[in-house]
Design an enzyme around this catalytic site. Structure first.
Site, mmCIF file in Angstrom:
data_model
loop_
_atom_site.group_PDB
_atom_site.id
_atom_site.type_symbol
_atom_site.label_atom_id
_atom_site.label_comp_id
_atom_site.label_asym_id
_atom_site.label_seq_id
_atom_site.Cartn_x
_atom_site.Cartn_y
_atom_site.Cartn_z
ATOM 1 C CB SER A 19 -0.937 -0.026 1.213
ATOM 2 O OG SER A 19 -1.928 0.963 1.097
ATOM 3 C CG ASN A 20 -0.421 4.659 -1.268
ATOM 4 O OD1 ASN A 20 -1.061 5.456 -0.613
ATOM 5 N ND2 ASN A 20 -0.960 3.975 -2.278
ATOM 6 N NE ARG A 21 5.888 7.333 3.909
ATOM 7 C CZ ARG A 21 6.302 6.855 5.093
ATOM 8 N NH1 ARG A 21 5.503 6.893 6.139
ATOM 9 N NH2 ARG A 21 7.508 6.362 5.217
#
Ligand code: CTP
Length: 219
Positions: free
Chosen positions: A21-23
Site C-alpha cells: 500500500s502507500n502513505r
C-alpha cells in the site's frame, strides 16, 4: 451537480496477512467530499482503507480495498456523474500471485513479482463525455510541472492538481497542502499552503465545480 470523488490508498494483497500500500491518509479526498457536500452537490465518495470518519451528507459512500475494487466502483458510478475528482493514491502495481496460505520465511531474500493495475483515471479519460469534467491529482517529487501536465494530457483531464510529496506541510499524511492546478486550456493557479479543507474549497471554485463561486479568482 453530481460529483464523484475517490480518496485514500488501495491495498494489494500478497497473502491473507500482508499487502502492498502507500502513505495516503485520505484527508485530501475526504476534505473534497466535505466541501462538495457543503456546496450542495450530490456527492459519491469511493474510499480506500483509511482511518477517517465518513463525511455527513454524502449521497453514497463506497468502501473499497484494492485498485481492482476501486476501478469497478468508479467506472460504475462515472456515467451518472457530472464531475469526477480522482484523489485516491491508487497502487500502480499488485502482486502477480495471491498466496491463499501465509507466505513462510525461507531464504534470505524474497522476490515478489508485481503486475500493473488498471490506471483508473486514464480509463475515465477514455469514457469521458463532452458534458463531464475530469480532475486528477499528481503527487510528485521531481519535475512537478512537466509530470503533471504530461498526466493531464495523457489521461484526457480537464484539470490536474499537482503537489510535492517531499516538502513539509504538503502531501500524503499532512493536515495541510499546497497545490498548483493546471488546466487543459493552459491555465495555472497556485493554491497557497492552507488546511486541506480550505484547499478543497479552492479546488472546487477554481475548477468551476462550484461555478457560482468562480468570481473571486486570481489566475
Ligand atoms: N491513478 C489512477 N489509477 C492508477 C494510478 C493513478 O486512477 N492506477 C490516478 C490518481 O488517482 C491520480 C492520478 O492518476 O489522480 C495520478 O496519480 P499519480 O500516482 O500521481 O501518477 P501515476 O499516473 O501513477 O504516474 P507515476 O506513478 O508515473 O507518477
Amino acid at each position: 451537480m453530481k460529483v464523484l470523488i475517490t480518496a485514500g490508498p488501495t491495498r494489494e494483497a500478497l497473502d491473507p496477512m500482508r499487502f502492498i500500500s502507500n502513505r495516503s491518509s485520505g484527508k485530501m479526498g475526504y476534505a473534497l467530499a466535505e466541501a462538495a457536500v457543503k456546496a450542495g452537490h450530490e456527492t459519491v465518495l469511493v474510499s480506500g482503507p483509511c482511518a477517517l470518519t465518513q463525511p455527513e451528507g454524502l449521497a453514497k459512500f463506497i468502501s473499497v480495498v484494492s485498485a481492482a475494487d476501486m476501478a469497478e466502483a468508479v467506472k460504475a458510478e462515472f456515467p451518472a456523474a457530472d464531475t469526477a475528482i480522482m484523489c485516491a493514491a491508487v497502487a500502480d502495481y499488485r502482486p502477480k500471485k495471491f498466496s491463499a496460505s501465509k507466505i513462510k520465511k525461507s531464504d534470505d531474500t524474497l522476490v515478489i513479482e508485481l503486475e500493473r493495475t488498471e490506471d483508473i483515471l486514464a480509463s475515465l479519460g477514455k469514457m469521458k463525455r463532452a458534458d463531464q469534467k475530469l480532475i486528477g491529482f499528481a503527487a510528485e517529487t521531481d519535475d512537478m510541472e512537466k509530470n503533471a501536465i504530461g498526466k493531464l494530457q495523457r489521461k484526457n483531464l480537464d484539470w490536474i492538481a499537482a503537489n510535492r510529496l517531499d516538502l513539509p506541510g504538503q502531501g500524503a499524511e499532512s493536515n495541510t497542502n499546497t497545490v498548483i492546478l493546471f488546466s487543459v486550456k493552459g491555465e495555472q493557479v497556485t493554491i497557497p499552503l492552507a488546511s486541506k479543507r480550505e484547499v478543497a474549497e479552492e479546488i472546487l471554485k477554481i475548477t468551476g465545480v462550484n461555478e457560482s463561486c468562480k468570481g473571486n479568482l486570481s489566475i
